[in-house]
Design a protein around this motif. Sequence first.
Motif, mmCIF file in Angstrom:
data_model
loop_
_atom_site.group_PDB
_atom_site.id
_atom_site.type_symbol
_atom_site.label_atom_id
_atom_site.label_comp_id
_atom_site.label_asym_id
_atom_site.label_seq_id
_atom_site.Cartn_x
_atom_site.Cartn_y
_atom_site.Cartn_z
ATOM 1 N N GLU A 117 -4.258 2.771 4.376
ATOM 2 C CA GLU A 117 -5.196 2.842 5.332
ATOM 3 C C GLU A 117 -4.820 2.759 7.624
ATOM 4 O OE1 GLU A 117 -5.754 -1.434 4.360
ATOM 5 O OE2 GLU A 117 -7.214 -1.045 2.142
ATOM 6 N N GLY A 118 -6.179 3.560 7.875
ATOM 7 C CA GLY A 118 -5.319 3.496 9.221
ATOM 8 C C GLY A 118 -5.792 4.748 9.374
ATOM 9 N N SER A 130 0.250 7.558 8.933
ATOM 10 C CA SER A 130 -0.788 7.075 7.538
ATOM 11 C C SER A 130 -1.615 8.900 7.447
ATOM 12 C CB SER A 130 -1.934 6.254 8.019
ATOM 13 O OG SER A 130 -1.169 5.007 8.525
ATOM 14 N N VAL A 131 -2.345 8.882 8.225
ATOM 15 C CA VAL A 131 -3.033 10.786 8.708
ATOM 16 C C VAL A 131 -2.415 11.721 7.340
ATOM 17 C CG1 VAL A 131 -4.025 12.896 9.380
ATOM 18 C CG2 VAL A 131 -4.182 10.032 10.256
ATOM 19 N N LYS A 132 -1.061 11.870 7.985
ATOM 20 C CA LYS A 132 0.174 12.649 7.505
ATOM 21 C C LYS A 132 0.314 12.192 5.592
ATOM 22 C CE LYS A 132 4.361 14.722 8.301
ATOM 23 N NZ LYS A 132 5.746 15.221 9.157
ATOM 24 N N PHE A 133 0.790 11.390 5.130
ATOM 25 C CA PHE A 133 0.920 10.772 3.969
ATOM 26 C C PHE A 133 -0.804 10.685 2.934
ATOM 27 C CE2 PHE A 133 0.039 7.635 1.373
ATOM 28 C CZ PHE A 133 0.686 8.137 -0.351
ATOM 29 N N ASN A 134 -1.708 10.888 3.455
ATOM 30 C CA ASN A 134 -2.952 10.547 3.326
ATOM 31 C C ASN A 134 -3.098 12.316 2.599
ATOM 32 O OD1 ASN A 134 -3.270 8.623 3.027
ATOM 33 N ND2 ASN A 134 -4.746 8.410 4.853
ATOM 34 N N CYS A 135 -3.066 13.375 3.694
ATOM 35 C CA CYS A 135 -2.881 15.029 3.713
ATOM 36 C C CYS A 135 -2.199 15.362 2.828
ATOM 37 C CB CYS A 135 -2.910 15.382 4.806
ATOM 38 S SG CYS A 135 -4.086 15.492 5.813
#
Length: 209
Positions: free
Chosen positions: A111-112, A117-122
């Motif tokens: 979340e966030g 966080s964005v790198k993990f989600n990607c």
Amino acid sequence: MQAVSVVRARTCSSHFVSPRTPTIKKARAHPLTCHPSPLIAGRQYRRCSVILASASSAASAAAPAVAGLSHAYGYLMASVAFTAAVVQWMVFKVAKARKTAGVEYPKLYAEGNNAVSVKFNCTQRAHQNTLENLPVFLIMQILLAQAYPMFASGLGVAWAVGRIVYAVGYSSGDANKRLPGSAISNLVQFAMLGTLSFTAFKVLTGRPI
């Protein structure tokens, strides 16, 4: 009484004449070796041994054909193994990114909107997208390999390389960097689909492959 001086050995279980008596005797046959009489030259025994060795070698050479696998099919196995290794490499990347972002199981995404966080989600999305496409691609590859094993193997390696480029670009945190790898893998997948469809058409219409 005429003496018997010449004995002819036809097979390992042939008849021979004893030098002491004209009575015809029959040599005991053995399933694997030859037992010539003492009057038979040594080369007859060697000849039988060579025949048995040749038969054993021929049986060993025919083993892959009996199993129904050609030499070219080994390349398909190597290609599938390479693809599996790429998927496992993505698993390690996701695990590392999860630990860095502090995302607890069983949460799938962070979340966030911060950079971590964005790198993990990607990174997670690169892995998930590969898993979404993997089953249908492997099915098409294995089916196509029944007719063109070398071609199917080459496409499999190209697709796996495309997924590597895709994952490296996507896991950087910039979603646009996934596009080159996506283009490679999608082109390979469409080539696989087209070739498989054309091969199915030839099979259904009775045309030679």
